[in-house]
Design a protein around this motif. Structure first.
Motif, PDB file in Angstrom:
ATOM      1  N   GLN A 421       0.834  -1.201   0.000  1.00 41.55           N
ATOM      2  CA  GLN A 421       0.000   0.000   0.000  1.00 41.55           C
ATOM      3  C   GLN A 421       0.872   1.256   0.000  1.00 41.55           C
ATOM      4  N   ARG A 422       1.944   1.226   0.763  1.00 43.56           N
ATOM      5  CA  ARG A 422       2.858   2.374   0.755  1.00 43.56           C
ATOM      6  C   ARG A 422       3.476   2.556  -0.629  1.00 43.56           C
ATOM      7  N   ALA A 423       3.787   1.418  -1.270  1.00 42.89           N
ATOM      8  CA  ALA A 423       4.340   1.498  -2.619  1.00 42.89           C
ATOM      9  C   ALA A 423       3.318   2.065  -3.598  1.00 42.89           C
ATOM     10  N   LEU A 424       2.067   1.625  -3.477  1.00 45.82           N
ATOM     11  CA  LEU A 424       1.035   2.115  -4.386  1.00 45.82           C
ATOM     12  C   LEU A 424       0.780   3.607  -4.185  1.00 45.82           C
ATOM     13  N   LEU A 425       0.826   4.049  -2.928  1.00 49.54           N
ATOM     14  CA  LEU A 425       0.670   5.477  -2.670  1.00 49.54           C
ATOM     15  C   LEU A 425       1.826   6.270  -3.280  1.00 49.54           C
ATOM     16  N   TYR A 426       3.021   5.721  -3.147  1.00 46.43           N
ATOM     17  CA  TYR A 426       4.208   6.367  -3.724  1.00 46.43           C
ATOM     18  C   TYR A 426       4.086   6.452  -5.240  1.00 46.43           C
ATOM     19  N   ILE A 427       3.670   5.350  -5.848  1.00 44.29           N
ATOM     20  CA  ILE A 427       3.510   5.322  -7.305  1.00 44.29           C
ATOM     21  C   ILE A 427       2.427   6.308  -7.732  1.00 44.29           C
ATOM     22  N   GLY A 428       1.340   6.371  -6.945  1.00 43.40           N
ATOM     23  CA  GLY A 428       0.265   7.304  -7.259  1.00 43.40           C
ATOM     24  C   GLY A 428       0.713   8.748  -7.240  1.00 43.40           C
ATOM     25  N   GLU A 429       1.715   9.046  -6.398  1.00 45.01           N
ATOM     26  CA  GLU A 429       2.237  10.409  -6.330  1.00 45.01           C
ATOM     27  C   GLU A 429       3.281  10.688  -7.416  1.00 45.01           C
ATOM     28  N   LYS A 430       4.004   9.635  -7.826  1.00 48.21           N
ATOM     29  CA  LYS A 430       5.170   9.847  -8.684  1.00 48.21           C
ATOM     30  C   LYS A 430       5.000   9.363 -10.120  1.00 48.21           C
ATOM     31  N   VAL A 467       1.823   1.165 -13.942  1.00 46.90           N
ATOM     32  CA  VAL A 467       2.136   2.577 -14.164  1.00 46.90           C
ATOM     33  C   VAL A 467       1.537   3.056 -15.485  1.00 46.90           C
ATOM     34  N   THR A 468       1.622   2.214 -16.501  1.00 44.73           N
ATOM     35  CA  THR A 468       1.039   2.575 -17.803  1.00 44.73           C
ATOM     36  C   THR A 468      -0.459   2.811 -17.681  1.00 44.73           C
ATOM     37  N   ARG A 469      -1.130   1.949 -16.942  1.00 46.69           N
ATOM     38  CA  ARG A 469      -2.587   2.114 -16.772  1.00 46.69           C
ATOM     39  C   ARG A 469      -2.901   3.429 -16.069  1.00 46.69           C
ATOM     40  N   LEU A 470      -2.143   3.773 -15.028  1.00 47.91           N
ATOM     41  CA  LEU A 470      -2.366   5.042 -14.335  1.00 47.91           C
ATOM     42  C   LEU A 470      -2.165   6.219 -15.297  1.00 47.91           C
ATOM     43  N   ARG A 471      -1.108   6.154 -16.082  1.00 48.05           N
ATOM     44  CA  ARG A 471      -0.798   7.270 -16.985  1.00 48.05           C
ATOM     45  C   ARG A 471      -1.863   7.423 -18.076  1.00 48.05           C
ATOM     46  N   ILE A 472      -2.288   6.290 -18.636  1.00 46.36           N
ATOM     47  CA  ILE A 472      -3.283   6.360 -19.709  1.00 46.36           C
ATOM     48  C   ILE A 472      -4.642   6.796 -19.163  1.00 46.36           C
ATOM     49  N   ASP A 473      -4.994   6.321 -17.979  1.00 43.12           N
ATOM     50  CA  ASP A 473      -6.260   6.772 -17.360  1.00 43.12           C
ATOM     51  C   ASP A 473      -6.242   8.283 -17.138  1.00 43.12           C
ATOM     52  N   GLU A 474      -5.100   8.790 -16.658  1.00 40.80           N
ATOM     53  CA  GLU A 474      -4.980  10.227 -16.440  1.00 40.80           C
ATOM     54  C   GLU A 474      -5.010  10.975 -17.773  1.00 40.80           C
ATOM     55  N   ALA A 475      -4.366  10.414 -18.787  1.00 36.99           N
ATOM     56  CA  ALA A 475      -4.381  11.043 -20.108  1.00 36.99           C
ATOM     57  C   ALA A 475      -5.803  11.120 -20.650  1.00 36.99           C
ATOM     58  N   LYS A 476      -6.578  10.065 -20.487  1.00 40.34           N
ATOM     59  CA  LYS A 476      -7.966  10.056 -20.948  1.00 40.34           C
ATOM     60  C   LYS A 476      -8.772  11.148 -20.237  1.00 40.34           C
ATOM     61  N   ARG A 477      -8.510  11.308 -18.936  1.00 44.97           N
ATOM     62  CA  ARG A 477      -9.224  12.334 -18.177  1.00 44.97           C
ATOM     63  C   ARG A 477      -8.872  13.728 -18.696  1.00 44.97           C
ATOM     64  N   GLU A 488       1.021  18.506 -24.676  1.00 47.33           N
ATOM     65  CA  GLU A 488       1.117  18.889 -23.266  1.00 47.33           C
ATOM     66  C   GLU A 488       0.680  17.735 -22.361  1.00 47.33           C
ATOM     67  N   ILE A 489      -0.368  17.043 -22.778  1.00 42.88           N
ATOM     68  CA  ILE A 489      -0.852  15.898 -21.988  1.00 42.88           C
ATOM     69  C   ILE A 489       0.209  14.804 -21.933  1.00 42.88           C
ATOM     70  N   CYS A 490       0.871  14.595 -23.056  1.00 41.85           N
ATOM     71  CA  CYS A 490       1.955  13.596 -23.096  1.00 41.85           C
ATOM     72  C   CYS A 490       2.968  13.869 -21.989  1.00 41.85           C
ATOM     73  N   TYR A 491       3.455  15.121 -21.903  1.00 41.28           N
ATOM     74  CA  TYR A 491       4.449  15.461 -20.874  1.00 41.28           C
ATOM     75  C   TYR A 491       3.830  15.444 -19.475  1.00 41.28           C
ATOM     76  N   GLU A 492       2.579  15.821 -19.386  1.00 38.67           N
ATOM     77  CA  GLU A 492       1.909  15.907 -18.088  1.00 38.67           C
ATOM     78  C   GLU A 492       1.805  14.541 -17.418  1.00 38.67           C
ATOM     79  N   VAL A 493       1.585  13.480 -18.201  1.00 35.68           N
ATOM     80  CA  VAL A 493       1.383  12.151 -17.608  1.00 35.68           C
ATOM     81  C   VAL A 493       2.671  11.329 -17.532  1.00 35.68           C
TER      82      VAL A 493
END
Length: 527
Positions: A421-430, A467-477, A488-493
């Motif tokens: 869980q600590r790792a997932l929180l870290y990944i979610g931030e980074k 990590v790819t799933r997090l990035r693509i989900d954020e890109a879709k948003r 800009e979205i490319c660099y943002e995610v």
């Protein structure tokens, strides 16, 4: 010091060469003399000299014949041939035999010294290589039991990628095309049996290894709970039925040996012969299934006997995996539906044998309990073993399945503060930054190797996929919000290359970022 054999029919030649070498390289050699080829061969056999200086032209067995004989027996021997100018063609023949060099009579001091220096350097280098090889072999011998344990556990728990299996198999020099598994299940139905087993389980493990490995050339797993597994290669040229009989004989031999020596009841299950490492895993699951059958007919059971005697195949491995998948997703409805269908199929295949039906259901739930890593095997067997009819067995099994789901859900809630869980929180931030598995592993103080295994086991995804799933989900948003350009979205995610981002996006979603933006715009217009 090195030993040097000088073979020459002229005593003065031998003595003169020895004096020359003693003067040039004092305290370096002990010397042996041979007056002909026959004597040179004898001394080579008796003394095994480090180096040999062999004259080509000698009475009786000549030099080249002696070289040929010595090299055929001791190919690593370093021989230098000595020849007069008239016999130089013979010297070339000697080189073809593998001699290390030649000296043309009369050899100068420098030539002799250079030759001996070269031989010593070669010997020292070979000695270092041998020592390095021995040290490596010693390290490998220490790693082999660990590698065997790891490989056997991988086959039992089905929690690894194929490449890891192949790497371990290569380290152990295993090249099996076919094989089968044997499961050893130790009884713990009474408190006394349980206590006895706990006291002697280490001795049992060593005893099984000593009995099985030399005779079956098999992998032996460590004791896991109350079970061990043997993974046994299938000898080429033997028919399957013959091998089934042999495997049952060995199962009975192991069972009798353990029960007589340790007074611990043992049940043995044997899987069918299958191809490849994936096949060995399936064979193990089959072995566990028939091992769990609580029929009193025999204590050593083969999967093929059970399936053939019932007239039907036991439920497919694919059906088992789908049921396990429903459990792992905590889907009670799908779990209940899938189990009930399988139960009905088993009930129809065993209309006259409730005891065998019960054994099949117990075996199925034991497999599922390992998959979800939940539940007590002894308690499960005891609980379902008390069922007296099919209805009670069915309802009792569902109680266990639903209980596992509830327990897994509760554990998941309680594990939010765990390492993962600590790792997932870290990944979610980074994840929008240049994050790596190594940096994430370091953050939670785990090695990358262990972290990758834990991450895949707990999330069902590799680190990169997550990590790819997090990035693509954020890109879709961000695309749907329509506030930023695709670049800009490319660099943002977290991507540095728009072309690469586009390829990953399409691979994940099936469409390009531009196509996704068009769809998002169309939806917003409709609303």
């Amino acid at each position: 010091m090195y030993s040097l054999l000088i073979a020459d029919d002229e005593a003065l030649e031998r003595e003169g060469l020895e004096l020359m070498i003693r003067h040039m390289m004092p305290d370096t050699f002990t010397f042996l003399h041979a007056e002909n080829g026959r004597r040179a061969i004898q001394i080579a056999e008796e003394e095994r000299p480090d180096f040999i200086f062999m004259d080509i032209k000698m009475p009786g067995i000549q030099g080249l014949e002696a070289v040929r004989e010595i090299m055929s027996r001791y190919p690593s021997t370093k021989i230098v041939i000595i020849t007069a100018h008239d016999y130089f063609s013979y010297a070339k023949e000697g080189l073809a035999l593998g001699v290390r060099g030649y000296l043309l009579k009369p050899a100068s001091l420098a030539e002799v010294q250079n030759t001996l220096t070269m031989l010593i350097a070669e010997s020292e280098e070979e000695k270092r290589a041998r020592n390095d090889q021995l040290a490596l072999r010693e390290k490998l011998s220490q790693l082999m039991p660990l590698a065997e344990n790891e490989l056997s556990l991988m086959l039992m728990l089905e929690c690894v990628q194929e490449v890891e299996l192949e790497q371990l198999a290569g380290l152990l020099n295993l090249q099996w095309e076919k094989g089968y598994a044997m499961a050893l299940s130790f009884s713990r139905r009474s408190r006394k049996e349980l206590e006895t087993f706990q006291l002697v389980k280490k001795e049992i493990y060593e005893a099984v290894k000593q009995l099985a490995k030399p005779n079956l050339s098999c992998l032996v797993s460590p004791v896991v709970g109350y079970q061990m597994a043997l993974f046994i290669p299938f000898p080429s040229g033997k028919p399957g039925y013959s091998q089934r009989v042999i495997s049952l004989e060995w199962g009975e031999k192991i069972r009798g040996f353990i029960e007589e020596r340790f007074q611990v009841p043992l049940s043995v299950g044997i899987g069918s012969i299958r191809e490849g490492w994936d096949g060995m895993t399936r064979s193990y699951r089959e072995a566990v299934r028939v091992c769990a059958d609580d029929s009193d007919i025999v204590s050593v059971r083969h999967y093929d006997d059970i399936t053939h005697s019932s007239g039907q195949k036991i439920i497919s491995l694919d059906d088992e995996k789908k049921l396990l998948d429903a459990l792992l997703r905590h889907d009670k409805q799908e779990t209940t539906e899938r189990f009930s269908l399988l139960f009905e199929r088993l009930e129809q295949s065993e209309p006259r044998s409730f005891q065998r039906l019960r054994g099949e259901v117990v075996g199925l739930l034991l497999f599922l309990s390992r998959g979800v890593r939940y539940g007590d095997s002894a308690e499960l067997i005891s609980s379902l073993g008390a069922a007296e009819d099919a209805e009670a067995l069915h309802s009792g099994a569902l109680v266990w399945l639903n209980g596992w789901i509830d327990g897994m859900k509760q554990e998941k809630e309680q594990s939010r503060s765990s390492v993962l869980q600590r790792a997932l929180l870290y990944i979610g931030e980074k994840y929008k930054e240049d994050i790596s598995m190594e940096s994430s592993a370091e953050y939670v103080n785990l090695s990358p190797y262990y972290f990758s295994k834990l991450f895949k086991l707990q999330t069902g995804e590799t680190f990169i996929d997550y990590v790819t799933r997090l990035r693509i989900d954020e890109a879709k948003r961000l695309i749907a919000e329509q506030n930023l350009s695709l670049k800009e979205i490319c660099y943002e995610v977290g991507y540095n290359d728009p072309n690469y981002f586009s390829r990953v996006f399409k691979k994940t979603t099936g469409i390009t970022p531009s196509e996704y933006r068009q769809q998002a715009c169309a939806k917003s217009l409709l609303t």
